[in-house]
Scaffold this active site. Structure first.
Site, short mmCIF file in Angstrom:
data_model
loop_
_atom_site.label_atom_id
_atom_site.label_comp_id
_atom_site.label_asym_id
_atom_site.label_seq_id
_atom_site.Cartn_x
_atom_site.Cartn_y
_atom_site.Cartn_z
N SER A 1 13.59 6.01 13.69
CA SER A 1 12.58 5.52 14.63
C SER A 1 13.29 5.31 15.96
O SER A 1 13.93 4.29 16.17
CB SER A 1 12.01 4.18 14.13
OG SER A 1 11.11 4.41 13.07
N ASN B 1 -0.87 4.06 17.62
CA ASN B 1 -2.11 3.48 17.10
C ASN B 1 -2.19 2.02 17.50
O ASN B 1 -1.40 1.22 17.00
CB ASN B 1 -2.15 3.55 15.58
CG ASN B 1 -2.62 4.89 15.09
OD1 ASN B 1 -3.58 5.45 15.60
ND2 ASN B 1 -1.92 5.42 14.10
N CYS C 1 4.68 -2.20 16.29
CA CYS C 1 4.42 -2.09 14.85
C CYS C 1 3.69 -3.30 14.29
O CYS C 1 4.11 -4.44 14.47
CB CYS C 1 5.75 -1.92 14.12
SG CYS C 1 5.58 -1.79 12.34
N GLU D 1 11.95 -2.28 6.32
CA GLU D 1 13.13 -1.51 6.73
C GLU D 1 13.96 -1.21 5.46
O GLU D 1 14.60 -2.11 4.92
CB GLU D 1 13.94 -2.33 7.75
CG GLU D 1 15.29 -1.76 8.11
CD GLU D 1 15.30 -0.26 8.38
OE1 GLU D 1 14.61 0.19 9.31
OE2 GLU D 1 15.99 0.47 7.64
N GLU E 1 0.83 -1.19 0.00
CA GLU E 1 0.00 0.00 0.00
C GLU E 1 0.87 1.25 0.00
O GLU E 1 1.89 1.32 0.67
CB GLU E 1 -0.96 -0.03 1.19
CG GLU E 1 -2.11 -0.96 0.87
CD GLU E 1 -3.00 -1.28 2.06
OE1 GLU E 1 -4.22 -1.14 1.91
OE2 GLU E 1 -2.49 -1.65 3.11
N CYS F 1 8.52 -7.41 7.13
CA CYS F 1 9.73 -6.84 7.71
C CYS F 1 10.43 -7.92 8.50
O CYS F 1 9.77 -8.78 9.10
CB CYS F 1 9.36 -5.67 8.63
SG CYS F 1 10.80 -4.72 9.21
N CYS G 1 -1.19 4.72 10.70
CA CYS G 1 -0.27 3.72 11.23
C CYS G 1 -0.99 2.56 11.90
O CYS G 1 -1.89 2.78 12.70
CB CYS G 1 0.63 4.34 12.30
SG CYS G 1 1.93 5.30 11.61
N CYS H 1 9.50 -4.97 15.86
CA CYS H 1 9.28 -3.90 16.84
C CYS H 1 7.90 -4.12 17.47
O CYS H 1 6.93 -4.36 16.75
CB CYS H 1 9.34 -2.54 16.16
SG CYS H 1 10.91 -2.28 15.30
N1 SAH Z 1 11.26 0.41 9.12
C1 SAH Z 1 11.44 1.83 9.08
C2 SAH Z 1 10.48 2.46 8.12
C3 SAH Z 1 9.02 2.31 8.53
S1 SAH Z 1 8.55 3.85 9.10
C4 SAH Z 1 11.37 2.40 10.45
O1 SAH Z 1 11.00 1.68 11.37
O2 SAH Z 1 11.73 3.57 10.61
C5 SAH Z 1 7.08 3.53 9.93
C6 SAH Z 1 6.93 4.52 11.06
O3 SAH Z 1 5.68 4.23 11.71
C7 SAH Z 1 8.04 4.34 12.09
O4 SAH Z 1 8.44 5.54 12.67
C8 SAH Z 1 7.34 3.46 13.09
O5 SAH Z 1 8.00 3.54 14.27
C9 SAH Z 1 5.92 4.03 13.08
N2 SAH Z 1 4.92 3.10 13.62
C10 SAH Z 1 4.92 1.76 13.54
N3 SAH Z 1 3.86 1.25 14.22
C11 SAH Z 1 3.19 2.29 14.72
C12 SAH Z 1 2.00 2.38 15.51
N4 SAH Z 1 1.32 1.31 15.90
N5 SAH Z 1 1.57 3.63 15.86
C13 SAH Z 1 2.25 4.74 15.46
N6 SAH Z 1 3.38 4.69 14.71
C14 SAH Z 1 3.84 3.48 14.34
FE1 SF4 Z 2 9.96 -3.02 10.62
FE2 SF4 Z 2 10.02 -0.31 10.93
FE3 SF4 Z 2 7.89 -1.78 11.74
FE4 SF4 Z 2 10.18 -1.98 13.08
S1 SF4 Z 2 8.91 -0.11 12.86
S2 SF4 Z 2 8.87 -3.72 12.45
S3 SF4 Z 2 11.67 -1.79 11.42
S4 SF4 Z 2 8.60 -1.50 9.63
#
Ligand code: SAH
Ligand code: SF4
Length: 401
Positions: A244, A321, A141, A191, A112, A134, A364, A138
């Protein structure tokens, strides 16, 4: 680097994509690769510039539209090349004008892509994905709950932006000041620095002045902290960097982001200090998800300020979120505001990100469930999977430029 989750190149996507007839995809080739392909056809390298303009300035989707090339040359090109576009499975526009595309690639994997318009100005950011799934996990996420399916190719990464331009009819490439699609944030699923080559090739295409022509200061890549690749990125393309961060201590960060065990905060901060181009005019963005009782105390805010001292940076506070099965909670609004105030009092800009596109599940943590539901409804095979967690907007989406 023996642990598979830290592989940075083993799953790299193939550099060249062929269709079922063995023809080469022109999209995603570097200028050098395109010159090689034309040399194989007995054509001189000046063809590259002509074709590049058609593909990335005019946005043509067929070789026949390249009308300044002779018909016999176009015919020979048709036998050897094709122009890919991901297939749009669905396009939705939110009440706040955020637009989301569900895109399907040749092998039926889906990703998406989201466009987040600036609410105040005629500009906005296209948020693109670099992987299906990924390797990292995390805890906050949703994407992290899905295994890596595969890396996207440079053509698929660039293709996400091409689809957005098709959708808004922004061809030929408008002037820098007259574009709705003015910025790119590499903040979709995956990532990006674990799919390094394809991502860098795609960024070089997106920022090439003869084509799509995005200035590097309008492109922001977000990483969870793949330290060695941050040095490579600074050297190879030098786009804006977002990290992040999400914690002020190694204990907490390792608990919620496994990558921290491999590259802890000290190394991450050093890589930020060393990132070329990080100046007050082009600050690094630290993304920080507000998690109730985990990372949201005043002491955390003060520790953060100490930790980033000397790095030209700003914070971006993201309300968490929740998603089905997540065990974490979002901090209370008053706590988030207080956290922002503490950082501001210490001299750091720390706006709170406003969620966008929630009504179309573009915020998110919402995309994954959406895609799964879609797939079930359509009865497709479970391995035709995808989906992502995309960020809401804020600083990277409406960069200070
Ligand atoms: N893998 C990379 C690129 C993805 S960016 C990274 O982690 O930076 C996606 C962004 O959304 C990141 O800053 C991540 O931390 C944020 N994110 C992931 N899950 C989320 C959630 N449940 N609520 C708010 N932000 C979230
Ligand atoms: Fe992957 Fe970024 Fe999500 Fe972490 S925050 S699981 S590195 S997409």
């Amino acid at each position: 680097m023996t642990d598979p989750i830290f592989k940075t190149s083993a799953e790299d996507a193939p550099r060249r994509s062929l269709d079922s007839e063995g023809r080469l995809d022109l999209i995603g080739l570097s200028r050098e690769e395109m010159a090689e392909a034309f040399a194989e056809l007995g054509e001189k390298s000046f063809r590259v510039k002509q074709v590049w303009l058609w593909l990335y300035n005019r946005g043509v989707t067929t070789i026949d539209e390249m009308t300044n090339l002779s018909k016999p040359l176009r015919d020979r090109m048709q036998e050897r090349f094709f122009i890919s576009r991901p297939q749009v499975s669905r396009e939705q526009t939110s009440v706040d004008s955020t637009r989301k595309w569900l895109l399907r690639f040749g092998d039926r994997n889906e990703a998406e892509t989201v466009y987040i318009p600036d609410p105040d100005e005629e500009r906005g950011a296209v948020c693109i994905s670099t992987q299906v799934g990924c390797t990292l996990t995390c805890r906050f996420c949703h994407t992290g709950t899905q295994k890596l399916v595969r890396n996207l190719t440079a053509a698929e990464i660039v293709g996400q932006f091409l689809i957005a331009r098709d959708s808004y009819g922004e061809w030929p490439t408008p002037n820098e000041t007259g574009r709705l699609l003015s910025n790119v944030v590499v903040m979709g699923m995956g990532e990006p620095l674990f799919n390094y080559d394809a991502t860098v090739n795609a960024l070089k295409i997106l920022t090439d002045p003869d084509g799509i022509s995005l200035s590097k200061r309008r492109v922001t890549l977000s990483t969870s902290g793949v330290v060695p690749r941050m040095y490579d990125l600074g050297r190879d393309v030098g786009v804006n960097l977002a990290i992040s961060l999400h914690a002020a201590t190694d204990d907490v960060r390792s608990e919620i982001m496994p990558i921290n065990k491999k590259w802890p905060l000290k190394e991450l901060m050093q890589a930020c200090r060393d990132y070329p181009g990080a100046t007050n005019a082009r600050r690094i963005t630290f993304e920080y998800i507000m998690l109730k009782g985990v990372n949201d105390s005043d002491a955390d805010a003060r520790q953060l300020a100490r930790m980033v001292k000397g790095i030209p940076c700003k914070f971006n506070l993201l309300p968490f979120n929740p998603w089905p099965g997540s065990t974490l909670e979002c901090s209370d609004w008053a706590r988030i505001e207080r956290f922002s105030d503490v950082l501001a009092g210490l001299g750091y800009s720390a706006p709170i990100r406003t969620p966008r596109g929630r009504d179309i599940l573009a915020a998110c943590g919402q995309l994954k469930s959406d895609s799964q539901r879609e797939r079930k409804a359509r009865g497709l095979a479970a391995d035709a999977s995808l989906v992502g967690v995309l960020p809401e907007t804020s600083a990277p989406a409406t960069p200070a430029a």
